[in-house]
Design an enzyme around this catalytic site. Structure first.
Site, PDB file in Angstrom:
ATOM      1  CD  GLU A   1      -6.495 -10.279 -11.807  1.00 23.55           C
ATOM      2  OE1 GLU A   1      -7.364 -10.609 -12.641  1.00 23.55           O
ATOM      3  OE2 GLU A   1      -5.322 -10.693 -11.866  1.00 23.55           O
TER       4      GLU A   1
ATOM      5  CD  GLU B   1       6.941   2.881   4.248  1.00 17.53           C
ATOM      6  OE1 GLU B   1       6.979   2.855   5.494  1.00 17.53           O
ATOM      7  OE2 GLU B   1       6.759   1.872   3.545  1.00 17.53           O
TER       8      GLU B   1
END
Length: 299
Positions: A83, A114
């Site tokens: 953004e 992960e």
């Protein structure tokens, strides 16, 4: 670390009966838990402020900001980073989100990745880090191996490291120069850290990126003056921002925007100061892109 001892993995005593409730009561339970999130974040404002100040300084010197995480945390980092270019007109390289498993993991769950601490290091090594950069590790539990591996590597080469997690006394503290720890308590659904913990991380990321961009002169008053007019909606927004900032007439605004190729910040400075485009550009550069400083220098 014993997962059973993690706050983020604990059972919430206030939602034990949530599967038996009517819809409205069920949603009230969720909403009541959500109300705890901003209060937890508020307690961390001193640490968030430290992060904003040091990250802004590094970006001002040409450094970059990297968010790195897995699962929900990784997706939130990618979201915040993506953004920044349209909102603040920065190069996509300035703020980057890295998620365990790569871009595929943004849309498709890849839970096993992960656990690979070495891959976290490898993914950061591919970014050719320098001491001007900053790395923000995101992990609700504060123990995700992928994130810890990345932070350990970053710190070992002198890169600023910031940790964001929702668990006190976490493993992340060992590798973080600054720790931000909004403790939101057990989730509505046990272990579902996309809920309160995810919301807390999103709020913290909002504060970091917004605070940093304000420090870099990307905001005048509360207007996003470095917005890129890349579509019709943003073209209209550019016009509206210049109008809100200057109060000038439509003809003056349109002329300034056309002359600057819809560079909102430059148009505002030209209107306020009466300077030519090249003079306004030099003035802004001299004042590190801050409109107020530029105007005060000549008015």
């Amino acid at each position: 670390m014993d997962l059973a001892k993690l706050v983020t993995e604990g059972r919430n005593p206030d939602t034990m009966d949530i599967d038996m409730l009517e819809t409205k009561e069920m949603l009230k339970k969720i909403n009541n838990e959500d109300k705890k999130v901003p209060l937890a974040v508020e307690k961390e404002i001193p640490n968030i402020a430290k992060a904003v100040d040091v990250i802004a300084q590094r970006l001002r010197e040409g450094g970059r900001l990297f968010y790195i995480g897995a699962g929900t945390s990784g997706r939130l980092g990618v979201l915040d980073a993506s953004e920044c270019p349209p909102t603040y007109g920065v190069d996509p390289e300035m703020v980057q989100g890295i998620i365990a498993g790569g871009d595929t993991a943004i849309r498709k769950s890849m839970e096993g990745v992960e656990d690979d601490a070495g891959q976290g290091k490898i993914d950061l090594m591919g970014k050719n880090l320098s001491s001007k950069d900053a790395v923000v590790g995101l992990a609700a539990s504060g123990r995700t191996p992928y994130v810890l591996g990345a932070m350990e590597y970053a710190r070992s080469i002198g890169v600023l490291t910031v940790g964001i997690c929702c668990t006190p006394e976490n493993l992340m503290e060992k590798y973080a120069d600054i720790m931000i720890t909004p403790v939101v308590g057990p989730e509505v659904i046990t272990g579902s850290t996309r809920m309160k913990a995810g919301t807390a991380q999103k709020l913290v990321l909002n504060m970091i990126s917004t605070g940093v961009m304000i420090k870099l002169g990307k905001v005048y008053s509360n207007l996003m003056v470095d917005v890129r007019a890349t579509n019709e909606k943003l073209v209209q927004r550019a016009r509206r921002i210049v109008k809100q900032a200057t109060g000038a007439g439509e003809d003056i605004i349109e002329k300034a925007l056309e002359e600057t190729e819809f560079n909102v910040k430059l148009a505002i400075v030209m209107i306020f100061t009466g300077l030519r485009k090249d003079e306004a550009e030099k003035l802004l550069e001299k004042n590190e892109g801050h409109i107020r400083k530029a105007i005060d220098a000549v008015v």
